[in-house]
Write an enzyme that holds these catalytic residues in place. Structure first.
Site, PDB file in Angstrom:
ATOM      1  N   CYS A   9     -19.808 101.304  74.063  1.00 14.73           N
ATOM      2  CA  CYS A   9     -21.148 100.810  74.415  1.00 14.73           C
ATOM      3  C   CYS A   9     -21.599  99.865  73.297  1.00 14.73           C
ATOM      4  O   CYS A   9     -20.760  99.345  72.551  1.00 14.73           O
ATOM      5  CB  CYS A   9     -22.127 101.967  74.626  1.00 14.73           C
ATOM      6  SG  CYS A   9     -22.417 102.994  73.175  1.00 14.73           S
ATOM      7  N   ASN A  12     -22.874 102.740  69.959  1.00  9.18           N
ATOM      8  CA  ASN A  12     -22.038 103.939  69.771  1.00  9.18           C
ATOM      9  C   ASN A  12     -22.848 105.134  69.254  1.00  9.18           C
ATOM     10  O   ASN A  12     -22.339 105.967  68.510  1.00  9.18           O
ATOM     11  CB  ASN A  12     -20.840 103.651  68.845  1.00  9.18           C
ATOM     12  CG  ASN A  12     -19.764 104.744  68.846  1.00  9.18           C
ATOM     13  OD1 ASN A  12     -19.106 104.974  67.843  1.00  9.18           O
ATOM     14  ND2 ASN A  12     -19.588 105.435  69.950  1.00  9.18           N
ATOM     15  N   CYS A  14     -25.441 106.423  71.737  1.00  8.39           N
ATOM     16  CA  CYS A  14     -25.998 107.030  72.960  1.00  8.39           C
ATOM     17  C   CYS A  14     -24.927 107.182  74.044  1.00  8.39           C
ATOM     18  O   CYS A  14     -24.371 108.265  74.241  1.00  8.39           O
ATOM     19  CB  CYS A  14     -27.174 106.220  73.499  1.00  8.39           C
ATOM     20  SG  CYS A  14     -28.577 106.143  72.381  1.00  8.39           S
ATOM     21  N   ARG A  15     -24.619 106.091  74.750  1.00 10.28           N
ATOM     22  CA  ARG A  15     -23.784 106.221  75.954  1.00 10.28           C
ATOM     23  C   ARG A  15     -22.313 106.538  75.679  1.00 10.28           C
ATOM     24  O   ARG A  15     -21.755 107.447  76.307  1.00 10.28           O
ATOM     25  CB  ARG A  15     -23.883 104.923  76.785  1.00 10.28           C
ATOM     26  CG  ARG A  15     -25.243 104.704  77.382  1.00 10.28           C
ATOM     27  CD  ARG A  15     -25.410 103.283  77.878  1.00 10.28           C
ATOM     28  NE  ARG A  15     -25.439 102.337  76.773  1.00 10.28           N
ATOM     29  CZ  ARG A  15     -25.459 101.021  76.889  1.00 10.28           C
ATOM     30  NH1 ARG A  15     -25.438 100.489  78.090  1.00 10.28           N
ATOM     31  NH2 ARG A  15     -25.499 100.239  75.831  1.00 10.28           N
ATOM     32  N   SER A  16     -21.671 105.800  74.764  1.00 11.42           N
ATOM     33  CA  SER A  16     -20.223 106.044  74.599  1.00 11.42           C
ATOM     34  C   SER A  16     -19.912 107.378  73.919  1.00 11.42           C
ATOM     35  O   SER A  16     -18.955 108.047  74.326  1.00 11.42           O
ATOM     36  CB  SER A  16     -19.508 104.865  73.935  1.00 11.42           C
ATOM     37  OG  SER A  16     -20.001 104.594  72.655  1.00 11.42           O
ATOM     38  N   ASP A 128     -28.771 101.255  79.360  1.00  9.55           N
ATOM     39  CA  ASP A 128     -29.016 101.584  77.952  1.00  9.55           C
ATOM     40  C   ASP A 128     -30.299 102.420  77.847  1.00  9.55           C
ATOM     41  O   ASP A 128     -31.376 101.950  78.215  1.00  9.55           O
ATOM     42  CB  ASP A 128     -29.169 100.258  77.192  1.00  9.55           C
ATOM     43  CG  ASP A 128     -29.341 100.458  75.700  1.00  9.55           C
ATOM     44  OD1 ASP A 128     -29.579 101.599  75.276  1.00  9.55           O
ATOM     45  OD2 ASP A 128     -29.247  99.457  74.965  1.00  9.55           O
TER      46      ASP A 128
HETATM   47  P1  4NP Z   1     -25.896 102.723  73.011  1.00  9.93           P
HETATM   48  O1  4NP Z   1     -27.484 102.538  72.835  1.00  9.93           O
HETATM   49  O2  4NP Z   1     -25.318 101.336  73.128  1.00  9.93           O
HETATM   50  O3  4NP Z   1     -25.784 103.486  74.287  1.00  9.93           O
HETATM   51  O4  4NP Z   1     -25.423 103.474  71.786  1.00  9.93           O
HETATM   52  C1  4NP Z   1     -28.059 101.757  71.826  1.00  9.93           C
HETATM   53  C2  4NP Z   1     -28.215 102.270  70.569  1.00  9.93           C
HETATM   54  C3  4NP Z   1     -28.806 101.501  69.575  1.00  9.93           C
HETATM   55  C4  4NP Z   1     -29.229 100.219  69.860  1.00  9.93           C
HETATM   56  C5  4NP Z   1     -29.058  99.699  71.131  1.00  9.93           C
HETATM   57  C6  4NP Z   1     -28.455 100.469  72.122  1.00  9.93           C
HETATM   58  N1  4NP Z   1     -29.844  99.434  68.868  1.00  9.93           N
HETATM   59  O5  4NP Z   1     -30.310  98.328  69.182  1.00  9.93           O
HETATM   60  O6  4NP Z   1     -29.924  99.863  67.702  1.00  9.93           O
END
Ligand code: 4NP
Length: 159
Positions: A9, A12, A14-16, A128
């Site tokens: 994702c 790294n 939340c989703r992955s 997201d």
């Molecule tokens: P992820 O979510 O891609 O599912 O881990 C996010 C986590 C952090 C951020 C964006 C998306 N960020 O902008 O810090």
């Protein structure tokens, strides 16, 4: 030989890592852990070394799922080492394909959206959840549990 799967994702956190935890949980339940090597990574490096977001951990723990990984950024070696790279949304898919285009040789990994294995063909992206409320994290887990089920059915010799 174990099938090597990398979930990807943006951050790294939340989703992955949730996809990694959901799939590991499923493998444990089905006693198929030895068939796969599983990891996750982000296309961005802002959270390298961090545990998953607390909201994601809480939502996963409520379903009996642990999220053991620490964030890391995807690198070119991942494209050669893994058999399958599963992205969460179109932006991740483009970023990983762009990284692959920088290699001197074709990537070993097949790069595809995780929702290719989901039961609803109209859904192509895991949204997201980072800037949203708690329901977003539940939605991520619902989508990932469904897609990981399909993934296992496709890739395990024993399902
Ligand atoms: P992820 O979510 O891609 O599912 O881990 C996010 C986590 C952090 C951020 C964006 C998306 N960020 O902008 O810090």
């Amino acid at each position: 030989m174990a099938t090597k799967i990398l979930f990807v994702c943006l951050g790294n956190i939340c989703r992955s890592p949730a996809a990694e935890g959901v799939f590991l949980h499923l493998l444990k339940l089905k006693k198929l852990s030895r068939e796969f090597e599983v990891d996750s990574a982000g296309t961005g490096g802002w959270h390298v070394g961090s545990l998953p977001d607390r909201r994601m951990q809480k939502a996963a723990n409520n379903r009996g799922i642990e999220l053991p990984s620490l964030a890391r950024k995807i690198n070119k070696n991942d494209l050669i080492n893994f058999d399958l790279i599963l992205t969460m949304d179109n932006e991740n898919l483009c970023s990983v394909k762009a990284l692959a285009s920088e290699l001197d040789c074709p990537p070993k990994a097949k790069i595809i959206p995780i929702l290719s294995f989901g039961s609803n063909p109209n859904l192509t992206e895991v949204p997201d959840p980072y800037y949203g409320g708690d329901m977003g994290f539940e939605r991520v887990l619902d989508l990932l549990e469904d897609a990981c089920d399909g993934l296992l059915k496709n890739y395990s010799s024993n399902c």
